[in-house]
Write a protein that holds these residues in place. Structure first.
Motif, mmCIF file in Angstrom:
data_model
loop_
_atom_site.group_PDB
_atom_site.id
_atom_site.type_symbol
_atom_site.label_atom_id
_atom_site.label_comp_id
_atom_site.label_asym_id
_atom_site.label_seq_id
_atom_site.Cartn_x
_atom_site.Cartn_y
_atom_site.Cartn_z
ATOM 1 N N ASP A 1 32.581 51.445 41.671
ATOM 2 C CA ASP A 1 32.523 52.675 42.035
ATOM 3 C C ASP A 1 33.989 53.248 42.624
ATOM 4 N N ASP A 2 34.458 52.387 43.658
ATOM 5 C CA ASP A 2 35.530 52.677 44.509
ATOM 6 C C ASP A 2 36.654 51.848 44.425
ATOM 7 N N ALA A 3 36.410 50.758 43.576
ATOM 8 C CA ALA A 3 37.535 49.540 43.613
ATOM 9 C C ALA A 3 37.532 49.106 45.079
ATOM 10 N N VAL A 4 36.716 48.898 45.990
ATOM 11 C CA VAL A 4 36.739 48.303 47.220
ATOM 12 C C VAL A 4 36.161 46.866 47.252
ATOM 13 N N VAL A 5 37.086 46.059 47.743
ATOM 14 C CA VAL A 5 36.714 44.722 47.891
ATOM 15 C C VAL A 5 35.497 44.530 48.608
ATOM 16 N N VAL A 6 34.248 43.710 48.183
ATOM 17 C CA VAL A 6 33.190 43.706 48.936
ATOM 18 C C VAL A 6 32.834 42.135 49.255
ATOM 19 N N GLY A 7 33.576 41.268 48.733
ATOM 20 C CA GLY A 7 33.418 39.807 49.159
ATOM 21 C C GLY A 7 34.243 39.046 48.333
ATOM 22 N N ALA A 8 34.116 37.922 48.104
ATOM 23 C CA ALA A 8 35.005 36.999 47.299
ATOM 24 C C ALA A 8 34.180 35.471 46.679
ATOM 25 N N GLU A 9 34.116 35.220 45.727
ATOM 26 C CA GLU A 9 33.721 33.914 45.128
ATOM 27 C C GLU A 9 34.481 32.761 45.495
ATOM 28 N N ALA A 10 34.012 31.694 46.235
ATOM 29 C CA ALA A 10 34.789 30.441 46.601
ATOM 30 C C ALA A 10 34.615 29.514 45.239
ATOM 31 N N LEU A 11 36.108 29.094 44.881
ATOM 32 C CA LEU A 11 36.046 28.370 43.745
ATOM 33 C C LEU A 11 36.924 26.969 44.281
ATOM 34 N N VAL A 12 36.491 26.097 43.803
ATOM 35 C CA VAL A 12 36.952 24.788 44.363
ATOM 36 C C VAL A 12 37.955 24.461 43.380
ATOM 37 N N ARG A 13 38.987 23.663 43.693
ATOM 38 C CA ARG A 13 40.397 23.183 43.165
ATOM 39 C C ARG A 13 40.643 21.674 43.707
ATOM 40 N N TRP A 14 41.126 21.111 42.891
ATOM 41 C CA TRP A 14 41.515 19.438 43.184
ATOM 42 C C TRP A 14 43.170 19.392 43.029
ATOM 43 N N LEU A 15 43.828 19.243 44.043
ATOM 44 C CA LEU A 15 44.953 18.958 44.244
ATOM 45 C C LEU A 15 45.254 17.564 44.127
ATOM 46 N N HIS A 16 45.437 17.149 42.708
ATOM 47 C CA HIS A 16 45.512 15.750 42.296
ATOM 48 C C HIS A 16 47.025 15.064 42.574
ATOM 49 N N PRO A 17 47.145 13.987 43.318
ATOM 50 C CA PRO A 17 48.504 13.424 43.539
ATOM 51 C C PRO A 17 49.530 13.403 42.488
ATOM 52 N N ASP A 18 49.058 13.116 41.367
ATOM 53 C CA ASP A 18 49.797 12.932 40.126
ATOM 54 C C ASP A 18 49.838 14.121 39.158
ATOM 55 N N ARG A 19 48.831 14.965 39.140
ATOM 56 C CA ARG A 19 48.546 16.071 37.928
ATOM 57 C C ARG A 19 48.398 17.225 38.554
#
Length: 697
Positions: free
Chosen positions: A468-486
């Motif tokens: 309706d008003d483009a206001v941020v109402v929160g966020a979804e948590a998304l996991v990432r893997w910081l791989h040492p080689d990739r």
């Protein structure tokens, strides 16, 4: 199966009991037990070591022959005793090798004894010949006594192959009278029939020409009644007083029973006892020979076959039915593929393999695989049950150059897994790129536990925006893997692996705790919502409710600020533990959202019975809003109906994958509540998310 651990003395007692009646010996029972105690100890010790059993076999055979146990039944009783008394001590393969070694050792000991006897006979013949001028009548009498009464068959022939005399033992062995025997072999070469292998002719030629004095061989003959007998044949040259070749003497022992036993043991060692197909040993021997083809362009192929659902047959109908099914399938595969020259072997369990030597390429192997699948699909009636089975086949085609047995079979096993995973009742052809991807996945899977313990995972957040008003109402948590080689890996690279290995439970717990802790830094004046995914495996854990409760207490996050996203398939369905878990979570005050709605049951009416607060529309719902000519009217109608019904149930609707302003506008017109996607922002690290949240506050 023996009831207690055998000792040398007890085994010797048992051994003496089973062989004592097979041959006449001069030993008392006590002397015989004493004589057999040492070789009995050698038999026991041979099963406790990986050393070759050949030496033990020769010692045991010599012990039997030395005690004058020379009848074939003595060996048969000995092998049965070894199976009964020592069957549970070592591996089946080791026991088979020991029994084979004993049979070979016994045969060798008999051969050595026979050779010694033949040597004595030959020496007597020579002595008789050398004394012929002085006392011909005495010499001839002694020779005739030895010749006529010898237990070994003896034939004397001219160098042209014509027999001139045979003894009684030889006549009985071949089923002829003496005169009939000599008449039957007046012109034919007895010692050297035309059926002999070409390489054997050189030995005869060397003997007739005087270049050698004797040779020895094992060979078959035909009796007068047509039956085949196997013999141990020694042919010796008799020279005249000037040393020139004059006669040939053949001494023959009937070894038919021994040969039959050796053939049976050899067959058992190389064939599967249930199906009588070649076993793993024979298959790998043939495969190694095929890969040793000197033509570098030659190709070899393997079709690795596994029955689909065979375990269910065993579990429900019993192993007897399963064994009959395996025998039937084995017979069909053999009858269908053996005529084409392909080797069909049983690898164990319900696995079979077809070896195609000098294949013309993948197309030929696919035809073989399809023929195998067609043979398996034919319904089987077993013990009153009509069974319809199928199979999966892994197909591998390689040039012999640079290929090893291990590499080829590893590729076949991998390809069989693909066929199973792709739906069964089908074949799959090895693909190097797919294999490399599987290897990469396996390595990542193996690295997951250590990565979690080393803290290589991090959480990023994608804003949730009110349409309706483009206001941020929160966020979804998304996991990432910081791989040492990739580098940085998205969840599509490792979440499925974590689910397969069970690591998704501790990983999901870590993500929830990390996200709740970081959400404490968010501005909270407008009640920002933290949305966290919960995997189906996590929801099945009996401790999930207590874990969420503990994490909320430890991090201080308000329960109403947490939204748990659950997959549609994990919560839809019959009432039971999932519903009880959902209600317990809702009772904590957290919000429940159904993620990827529309990919599973899609039963909106069912939601009336669940404590669900939000639906996250699957990305597939967005496809109709991306049409080149504008939003698809039908897709808009479907979206509108879903959103309208959700609102009637007082459920918030969240759209994922919003990429353009046009999509956002269409969703807003349809009444969708919240959206997320690249149109607003990608997933962001915590420090880059805060500015978006502050603008919302």
């Amino acid at each position: 199966m023996p009831t207690s651990e055998p000792t040398a003395a007890r085994l010797a007692e048992r051994w003496a009991a089973v062989v004592s009646a097979t041959s006449y010996v001069s030993m008392t029972r006590t002397e015989l037990v004493r004589h057999l105690t040492e070789p009995a100890g050698q038999l026991i010790a041979a099963l406790d070591t990986d050393e070759p059993a050949d030496g033990v076999g020769l010692d045991v055979g010599e012990a039997l022959v030395a005690a004058h146990f020379t009848h074939p039944s003595s060996l048969g009783r000995t092998l049965e005793m070894v199976e009964e008394e020592l069957g549970g001590r070592g591996s089946e393969g080791r026991l088979t090798a020991l029994r084979t070694a004993v049979a070979v050792g016994y045969a060798q000991a008999l051969r050595n004894r026979t050779l010694a006897e033949q040597g004595r006979i030959y020496a007597a013949a020579l002595v008789a010949q050398s004394e012929a001028e002085e006392a011909r009548w005495a010499s001839e009498a002694r020779f005739q006594a030895v010749f006529a009464e010898a237990a070994i068959g003896i034939g004397i022939g001219r160098l042209n192959g014509r027999l001139i005399d045979v003894n009684r033992a030889l006549c009985e062995m071949f089923g002829y009278g003496r005169e009939e025997f000599l008449l039957h072999h007046t012109t034919a070469t007895f010692f050297q029939p035309p059926s002999d292998a070409p390489e054997a002719w050189q030995e005869y030629h060397d003997l007739w020409s005087g270049r050698r004095d004797n040779f020895r061989t094992e060979k078959p003959f035909r009796r007068g009644d047509g039956a085949e007998i196997w013999t141990d044949l020694v042919v010796s040259l008799i020279r005249d007083k000037d040393g020139a070749p004059q006669y040939a003497v053949g001494m023959i022992e009937d070894i038919t029973e021994r040969h039959r036993l050796q053939t049976q043991l050899r067959h058992q060692a190389l064939h599967d006892p249930l199906t009588d197909l070649p076993n793993r040993t024979l298959f790998f021997d043939r495969l190694a020979l095929a890969l040793a083809d000197p033509d570098p362009e030659a190709r070899v192929g393997v079709c690795y076959l596994d029955l689909d659902g065979f375990k269910a047959v065993n579990d429900t109908l019993g192993h007897d039915v399963g064994d009959q099914l395996l025998r039937t399938v084995a017979g069909r595969l053999a009858s269908r593929l053996h005529p084409s020259g392909h080797l069909v072997a049983r690898m164990g369990g319900d696995e079979f393999v077809v070896l195609v030597e000098r294949t013309a390429g993948t197309a030929e192997l696919v035809r073989v695989a399809e023929a195998a699948l067609a043979a398996v699909r034919i319904p089987v009636r077993v013990s009153g049950h009509a069974l319809k089975v199928s199979a999966s086949v892994g197909v591998v085609d390689r040039t012999v150059r640079g290929t090893t047995v291990a590499e080829l079979m590893k590729a076949a096993d991998t390809t069989l897994y693909w066929a199973k995973n792709d739906g069964r009742d089908r074949w799959a052809v090895f693909d190097a790129d797919r294999h490399a991807n599987d290897v990469s996945r396996y390595r990542l899977s193996a690295q997951l536990p250590a990565a979690l313990s080393r803290g290589e995972f991090l959480v990023e957040y994608q804003p949730l925006v009110r349409l309706d008003d483009a206001v941020v109402v929160g966020a979804e948590a998304l996991v990432r893997w910081l791989h040492p080689d990739r580098g940085l890996l998205g969840p599509n690279r490792f979440i499925e692996l974590a689910e397969e290995t069970g690591l998704i439970v501790p990983l999901g717990r870590w993500v929830l705790r990390e996200a709740c802790q970081q959400a404490q830094d968010w501005p909270d004046s407008h009640g920002l919502l933290l949305s966290v995914n919960v995997a189906p495996r996590q929801l099945q854990e009996s401790t999930i409710v207590e874990e969420v409760k503990t994490i909320l207490a430890e991090t201080g996050l308000a329960p109403e600020s947490l939204q748990l996203e659950l997959t549609e398939s994990s919560v839809m369905g019959p009432a039971g533990q999932p519903q009880r878990t959902l209600r317990a979570l809702a009772d904590l005050g957290v919000r429940i959202a159904i993620d990827d709605f529309g990919t599973g049951y899609s039963n909106l009416a069912y939601l009336r019975n669940l404590p669900v607060h939000a639906l996250k529309l699957a990305g597939s719902f967005m496809s109709g809003l991306r049409a080149p000519g504008g939003p698809d009217p039908v897709d808009q109608e479907i979206l509108g109906a879903v959103i309208g019904l959700a609102h009637r149930l007082k459920i918030t609707v969240i759209a994922e994958g919003v990429e353009t302003a046009e999509q956002a506008a269409s969703l807003r017109e349809l009444g969708c509540d919240v959206a997320q996607g690249w149109h607003y922002a990608p997933a962001l690290p915590p420090e880059l998310l805060l500015p978006h949240l502050r603008r919302a506050s």
